[in-house]
Design a protein around this motif. Structure first.
Motif, PDB file in Angstrom:
ATOM      1  N   GLY A 116       5.291  -0.156  -0.123  1.00  0.00           N
ATOM      2  CA  GLY A 116       3.881   0.279   0.058  1.00  0.00           C
ATOM      3  C   GLY A 116       4.112   0.614  -1.870  1.00  0.00           C
ATOM      4  O   GLY A 116       2.630   0.720  -2.071  1.00  0.00           O
ATOM      5  N   LYS A 117       4.849   1.538  -2.652  1.00  0.00           N
ATOM      6  CA  LYS A 117       4.694   1.428  -3.752  1.00  0.00           C
ATOM      7  C   LYS A 117       3.367   0.524  -4.861  1.00  0.00           C
ATOM      8  O   LYS A 117       2.744   0.396  -5.523  1.00  0.00           O
ATOM      9  CB  LYS A 117       5.714   2.217  -4.386  1.00  0.00           C
ATOM     10  N   THR A 165      21.510  -1.437   5.574  1.00  0.00           N
ATOM     11  CA  THR A 165      21.086   0.425   5.204  1.00  0.00           C
ATOM     12  C   THR A 165      20.408   0.174   4.409  1.00  0.00           C
ATOM     13  O   THR A 165      19.267   1.431   4.197  1.00  0.00           O
ATOM     14  CB  THR A 165      21.968   0.342   4.802  1.00  0.00           C
ATOM     15  N   ARG A 166      19.861  -0.416   3.250  1.00  0.00           N
ATOM     16  CA  ARG A 166      18.687  -0.481   2.342  1.00  0.00           C
ATOM     17  C   ARG A 166      17.363  -0.565   2.418  1.00  0.00           C
ATOM     18  O   ARG A 166      16.134  -0.726   1.435  1.00  0.00           O
ATOM     19  CB  ARG A 166      19.257  -0.816   0.861  1.00  0.00           C
ATOM     20  N   LEU A 167      17.149  -1.486   3.808  1.00  0.00           N
ATOM     21  CA  LEU A 167      15.875  -2.066   4.132  1.00  0.00           C
ATOM     22  C   LEU A 167      15.116  -1.254   4.079  1.00  0.00           C
ATOM     23  O   LEU A 167      13.196  -1.405   3.603  1.00  0.00           O
ATOM     24  CB  LEU A 167      15.997  -3.154   5.409  1.00  0.00           C
ATOM     25  N   GLU A 168      15.435   0.368   5.062  1.00  0.00           N
ATOM     26  CA  GLU A 168      14.258   1.218   4.863  1.00  0.00           C
ATOM     27  C   GLU A 168      13.233   1.411   4.067  1.00  0.00           C
ATOM     28  O   GLU A 168      12.272   2.137   3.395  1.00  0.00           O
ATOM     29  CB  GLU A 168      14.453   2.051   5.863  1.00  0.00           C
ATOM     30  N   ALA A 169      14.508   1.832   2.802  1.00  0.00           N
ATOM     31  CA  ALA A 169      14.094   2.065   1.448  1.00  0.00           C
ATOM     32  C   ALA A 169      12.789   1.459   0.959  1.00  0.00           C
ATOM     33  O   ALA A 169      12.211   1.554   0.313  1.00  0.00           O
ATOM     34  CB  ALA A 169      15.604   2.965   0.808  1.00  0.00           C
ATOM     35  N   LEU A 170      13.375   0.064   0.777  1.00  0.00           N
ATOM     36  CA  LEU A 170      12.935  -0.569   0.554  1.00  0.00           C
ATOM     37  C   LEU A 170      11.200  -0.852   0.467  1.00  0.00           C
ATOM     38  O   LEU A 170      10.440  -1.340  -0.045  1.00  0.00           O
ATOM     39  CB  LEU A 170      13.633  -1.898   0.212  1.00  0.00           C
ATOM     40  N   GLN A 171      11.615  -0.790   2.139  1.00  0.00           N
ATOM     41  CA  GLN A 171      10.309  -0.762   2.406  1.00  0.00           C
ATOM     42  C   GLN A 171       9.051   0.489   2.162  1.00  0.00           C
ATOM     43  O   GLN A 171       7.622  -0.257   1.905  1.00  0.00           O
ATOM     44  CB  GLN A 171       9.920  -0.493   3.771  1.00  0.00           C
ATOM     45  N   GLU A 172       9.763   1.526   1.687  1.00  0.00           N
ATOM     46  CA  GLU A 172       9.125   2.327   1.498  1.00  0.00           C
ATOM     47  C   GLU A 172       8.423   1.841  -0.310  1.00  0.00           C
ATOM     48  O   GLU A 172       7.492   2.542  -0.345  1.00  0.00           O
ATOM     49  CB  GLU A 172       9.384   4.257   1.276  1.00  0.00           C
ATOM     50  N   GLU A 173       9.640   1.590  -0.697  1.00  0.00           N
ATOM     51  CA  GLU A 173       9.359   1.477  -2.678  1.00  0.00           C
ATOM     52  C   GLU A 173       8.307  -0.076  -2.278  1.00  0.00           C
ATOM     53  O   GLU A 173       7.334   0.316  -3.045  1.00  0.00           O
ATOM     54  CB  GLU A 173      10.111   0.530  -2.485  1.00  0.00           C
ATOM     55  N   ARG A 184       2.432  -2.094  -3.342  1.00  0.00           N
ATOM     56  CA  ARG A 184       1.747  -3.043  -3.515  1.00  0.00           C
ATOM     57  C   ARG A 184       0.827  -2.016  -3.979  1.00  0.00           C
ATOM     58  O   ARG A 184      -0.951  -2.968  -4.896  1.00  0.00           O
ATOM     59  CB  ARG A 184       1.126  -3.211  -1.875  1.00  0.00           C
ATOM     60  N   VAL A 185       0.238  -0.325  -4.039  1.00  0.00           N
ATOM     61  CA  VAL A 185      -0.405   0.444  -4.826  1.00  0.00           C
ATOM     62  C   VAL A 185      -0.702  -0.495  -6.774  1.00  0.00           C
ATOM     63  O   VAL A 185      -0.828  -0.650  -6.930  1.00  0.00           O
ATOM     64  CB  VAL A 185      -0.217   1.616  -4.594  1.00  0.00           C
ATOM     65  N   ALA A 186       1.149  -0.537  -6.916  1.00  0.00           N
ATOM     66  CA  ALA A 186       1.343  -1.522  -8.193  1.00  0.00           C
ATOM     67  C   ALA A 186       0.857  -2.916  -8.970  1.00  0.00           C
ATOM     68  O   ALA A 186       0.090  -3.089  -9.961  1.00  0.00           O
ATOM     69  CB  ALA A 186       2.620  -1.155  -8.627  1.00  0.00           C
ATOM     70  N   ALA A 187       1.144  -3.671  -7.784  1.00  0.00           N
ATOM     71  CA  ALA A 187       0.279  -4.702  -7.860  1.00  0.00           C
ATOM     72  C   ALA A 187      -1.022  -5.146  -8.090  1.00  0.00           C
ATOM     73  O   ALA A 187      -1.814  -5.265  -8.703  1.00  0.00           O
ATOM     74  CB  ALA A 187       1.174  -5.719  -6.691  1.00  0.00           C
TER      75      ALA A 187
END
Length: 420
Positions: A146-147, A136-144, A149-152
């Motif tokens: 992306g963020k 259930t948390r996978l979708e939320a983690l996918q959004e995070e 990757r930008v921070a990386a």
């Protein structure tokens, strides 16, 4: 592993197991016979005796018997000690060449694996439930993600900038080191030039007094002044083999002789030429690097003795020297020639006044945080400097201290100090 080595390992494991059993048995106040008659014990007196003496390998059930009797006598066997006895038994089974022992070892390992498998299955059920919750948390983690990757990307840029800044810092440190060395060399040159200027001022003062004296004698005393000038020239110049006389250009002498001057004026000119020659000779000697590859940087400044040569005894090497009082110590840092990649200090350490001061000096040479060489110098016995500093280390430090109880002052000499 050959048979002999395997047999030796088995004997050591058996002895360690028997010793552990004896230590555990020490808390039981019974004799072997009394112990064997207890209700908790399923082994006879002979087996118990052989188990504890190491003549026979005790099974794991004997460990359980020891634990039961220990509880009965109010001296429980700690769980850690019981587990250690199990490990010692397994070591005997593992190293034994007896097929029954090997089978017992493998059965124990199989039981352990089955127990772990059961635990793994239980954990698998728990993990399945967790997996359902985590889905259930996978979708939320996918959004995070992306963020992240930008921070990386930003972190990667920062790491690259940090690497560049580190290289700049290293280059700046090298530049500061070179600058400090150049400042040290400039300071030594300035000191040498000041000494040269002082000597020239002394020579000029002497020449001024001689000229004033010749002027005061006046033309009436020309013969005496000329004779005195010749005497002064001979005294100042020394013998024909003196370096000052040999370095005076013959052309200057010939021009002075051919010039239409009075005898007292020629004497003044000769005295002035000899004074300048002596001053130049002193300046040349003071500017020569008598100890190539090593220059004083900081710390206790040593005395520097130049290399001396003559036709009868040859050349004696140059050396640094320190005067160390009773209970005293010195520490001196030298710059090394950075063009010399090997950076290997050499030479001999000795006590110069050993016939008057029976001193003992402990010394050590370091480069950075590592030790290059160390030792002890006693009176009448020289010690060679060995070892090598890291490549392009830039400088070395020699430290020494008196360890004797003599009240005299010892002179430590680093003879033929050099870098190979």
């Amino acid at each position: 592993m050959d048979a002999e080595a395997a047999d030796g390992e088995y004997r050591l494991a058996s002895a360690a197991y028997a010793k552990g059993l004896r230590v555990a048995y020490q808390q039981i106040p019974d004799s072997y016979r009394t112990f064997a008659r207890r209700q908790e014990v399923t082994f006879d007196y002979t087996a118990v005796s052989r188990f504890l003496s190491g003549d026979r390998v005790a099974p794991p059930e004997f460990i359980d018997c020891l634990a039961s009797v220990r509880r009965a006598v109010n001296a429980p066997l700690p769980a850690a000690e019981r587990a250690r006895l199990r490990e010692l038994w397994l070591a005997v089974m593992r190293t034994s060449g007896n097929p029954h022992h090997r089978l017992a070892y493998l059965e124990h390992q199989l039981g352990t694996v089955r127990e772990r498998l059961t635990q793994a299955e239980e954990r698998a059920g728990t993990d399945r439930r967790r997996f359902e919750a985590l889905r259930t948390r996978l979708e939320a983690l996918q959004e995070e993600l992306g963020k992240a990757r930008v921070a990386a990307g930003r972190a990667r840029a920062l790491r690259e900038e940090n690497t560049w800044l580190r290289r700049q810092l290293v280059a700046a440190a090298d530049y500061v080191k070179d600058t400090e060395r150049e400042l040290g060399e400039s300071e030594r040159r300035r000191t040498g030039l000041q000494e040269t200027a002082r000597l020239l001022e002394q020579e000029v003062a002497v020449l001024r007094r001689q000229v004033e004296s010749l002027h005061q004698e006046a033309p009436a005393a020309v013969p005496a002044a000329a004779g005195g000038a010749r005497v002064g020239v001979g005294a100042a110049a020394g013998t024909p083999s003196d370096p000052a006389v040999r370095t005076l250009p013959r052309t200057i002498i010939s021009r002075i002789a051919s010039h239409q001057l009075t005898r007292w004026q020629r004497g003044v000119v000769l005295v002035a030429g000899i004074g300048v020659t002596v001053a130049l000779t002193s300046w040349i000697r003071s500017s020569i690097d008598w100890l190539p590859g090593m220059d004083y940087a900081k710390g206790d400044r040593p005395s520097e003795t130049a290399k001396e040569c003559n036709l009868e005894t040859g050349c004696s090497p140059a050396y640094w020297s320190w005067k160390i009082p009773s209970g005293g110590a010195i520490e001196t840092t030298f710059w090394l020639d950075i063009s010399d990649k090997s950076q290997q200090p050499r030479g001999t350490l000795e006590i110069l006044n050993g016939n008057r001061c029976e001193g003992t000096v402990e010394w050590a040479i370091t480069a950075g945080t590592g030790q290059v060489s160390a030792g002890t110098v006693t009176a009448g016995k020289a010690t060679s400097v060995t070892g090598g500093a890291p490549s392009h280390s830039g400088q070395i430090t020699i430290s020494a201290r008196r360890t004797d109880s003599e009240g005299c002052q010892a002179t430590l000499s680093w003879t033929d100090a050099r870098v190979e």
